[in-house]
Write a protein that holds these residues in place. Sequence first.
Motif, short mmCIF file in Angstrom:
data_model
loop_
_atom_site.label_atom_id
_atom_site.label_comp_id
_atom_site.label_asym_id
_atom_site.label_seq_id
_atom_site.Cartn_x
_atom_site.Cartn_y
_atom_site.Cartn_z
N PRO A 280 0.81 -1.23 0.00
CA PRO A 280 0.00 0.00 0.00
C PRO A 280 0.84 1.28 0.00
N GLN A 281 2.10 1.15 0.42
CA GLN A 281 2.99 2.31 0.47
C GLN A 281 3.88 2.41 -0.77
N MET A 282 3.59 1.59 -1.76
CA MET A 282 4.41 1.58 -2.98
C MET A 282 3.50 1.77 -4.19
N PRO A 283 2.93 2.96 -4.34
CA PRO A 283 1.93 3.18 -5.39
C PRO A 283 2.47 3.09 -6.81
N GLN A 284 3.77 3.26 -7.00
CA GLN A 284 4.35 3.24 -8.34
C GLN A 284 4.79 1.84 -8.77
N LEU A 285 4.78 0.90 -7.83
CA LEU A 285 5.36 -0.41 -8.10
C LEU A 285 4.58 -1.17 -9.17
N ARG A 286 5.31 -1.67 -10.15
CA ARG A 286 4.71 -2.44 -11.23
C ARG A 286 5.32 -3.83 -11.38
N MET A 287 6.53 -4.01 -10.84
CA MET A 287 7.14 -5.34 -10.98
C MET A 287 8.18 -5.58 -9.89
N VAL A 288 8.19 -6.82 -9.38
CA VAL A 288 9.24 -7.30 -8.49
C VAL A 288 10.00 -8.38 -9.24
N ILE A 289 11.31 -8.18 -9.37
CA ILE A 289 12.17 -9.12 -10.08
C ILE A 289 13.12 -9.75 -9.07
N HIS A 290 12.96 -11.03 -8.86
CA HIS A 290 13.78 -11.73 -7.87
C HIS A 290 14.97 -12.37 -8.55
N SER A 291 16.15 -12.18 -7.97
CA SER A 291 17.37 -12.73 -8.56
C SER A 291 17.60 -14.18 -8.18
N GLY A 292 16.83 -14.67 -7.20
CA GLY A 292 16.95 -16.07 -6.81
C GLY A 292 15.88 -16.92 -7.47
N GLY A 293 15.57 -18.04 -6.84
CA GLY A 293 14.56 -18.95 -7.35
C GLY A 293 13.18 -18.59 -6.82
N SER A 294 12.71 -19.34 -5.83
CA SER A 294 11.40 -19.06 -5.25
C SER A 294 11.39 -17.69 -4.58
N VAL A 295 10.30 -16.94 -4.77
CA VAL A 295 10.18 -15.62 -4.14
C VAL A 295 9.45 -15.70 -2.80
N LYS A 296 9.24 -16.91 -2.31
CA LYS A 296 8.60 -17.08 -1.00
C LYS A 296 9.38 -16.28 0.03
N GLY A 297 8.69 -15.49 0.80
CA GLY A 297 9.33 -14.66 1.80
C GLY A 297 9.69 -13.28 1.31
N VAL A 298 9.56 -13.03 0.00
CA VAL A 298 9.88 -11.71 -0.55
C VAL A 298 8.62 -10.95 -0.95
N ILE A 299 7.69 -11.63 -1.58
CA ILE A 299 6.45 -10.97 -2.00
C ILE A 299 5.34 -12.01 -2.04
N GLY A 300 4.15 -11.61 -1.60
CA GLY A 300 3.02 -12.52 -1.56
C GLY A 300 2.11 -12.37 -2.76
N VAL A 301 1.12 -13.25 -2.84
CA VAL A 301 0.19 -13.26 -3.96
C VAL A 301 -0.64 -11.98 -4.00
N GLN A 302 -0.67 -11.25 -2.88
CA GLN A 302 -1.39 -9.97 -2.84
C GLN A 302 -0.86 -8.99 -3.87
N ALA A 303 0.37 -9.21 -4.32
CA ALA A 303 0.96 -8.32 -5.32
C ALA A 303 0.11 -8.28 -6.58
#
Length: 339
Positions: free
Chosen positions: A75-98
Amino acid sequence: MESKMRKPCVVLSVLDLYKPMFFTPAAFERIRDLADLRIDPDPAGHALAESREMLREAEVVITAWETGDLTELLPQMPQLRMVIHSGGSVKGVIGVQAYEAGVRISSQTQLNAEPVAEYSLAMIILAAKGIFASRRRYVENRGKEETFWENFPDVGLYGATVGLIGLSRISRRVIEMLAPFHVDIKVFSHHLDEARARELGVTTASIDEIMRTCDVVSLHSASTPQTYHMLGAEDFAKMKDGATFINTARGAICDQDALIAELQRDRICAVIDVTDPEVNVPDSPLWTLPNVILTPHAAGSMGRELHRLGDGAIDDLANYIADTPVAGEFPVGQYAGRA
């Protein structure tokens, strides 16, 4: 050409420890050429005011291992359009709410599969060749003349039967890598039908058939509540004398005590890259069993191989900016965080 494209605000939210591991100096230059790059001063917790301000302006956030969870900050990141993870699973970095916030997600799961497949291929070849057993005998009988080909008449990659349990990205890559060799590949997967098996050049098989008939069995299933201890004492007891079991998936998929008990019979060999618990306990027989090759979860990306993941993340960024397909992207129904 990349420098002529628009330059979105990109926040690199990666711990200092991992920055040089994932990103070479040339990679950093490429990011700067593509984007207005900001460096998150608090990637682990996002608690600093400076960190929150950067994230508030970010259109893209690039993350890596141990980056703090961004889900509650959406909710505090109104400009966010993409999260790019450099690892494998993004578990713990971003949830399905994205997805509900209109944010896309990518990771380097496919690229991280490459070294695991390479490790698996190497161990399959060595196991089929009988290297683990013949080396042991060679050391035990040092100084004695012996014709090893007489003692190991049933080894060799040519004509070997290889069993793969699970049709993952990794096992599909292993199938491709085994294509040049004269081997029979049997695959167990609930997601593999006969038509697809023919396309892959493999045959479908039950776990029972794989354990009974294969010279080498390589495990590639996902670790879920449904696959917990999927392989037990009865399965390992079915393996052919001299066969090799390889696990690069997760230790909990096997009943480890049952596997150890079968290995203590000194009838089969094993290559174990993952254990349960993750760090093998000090008194585990796996450390000392002569028919076990135990490695420290080394099959995945290490050293220079991490640069492949960092480069893949930048490729995803470049494709996002160019509005072309993003190789590592996970659609809603295939969200990587669930894996």
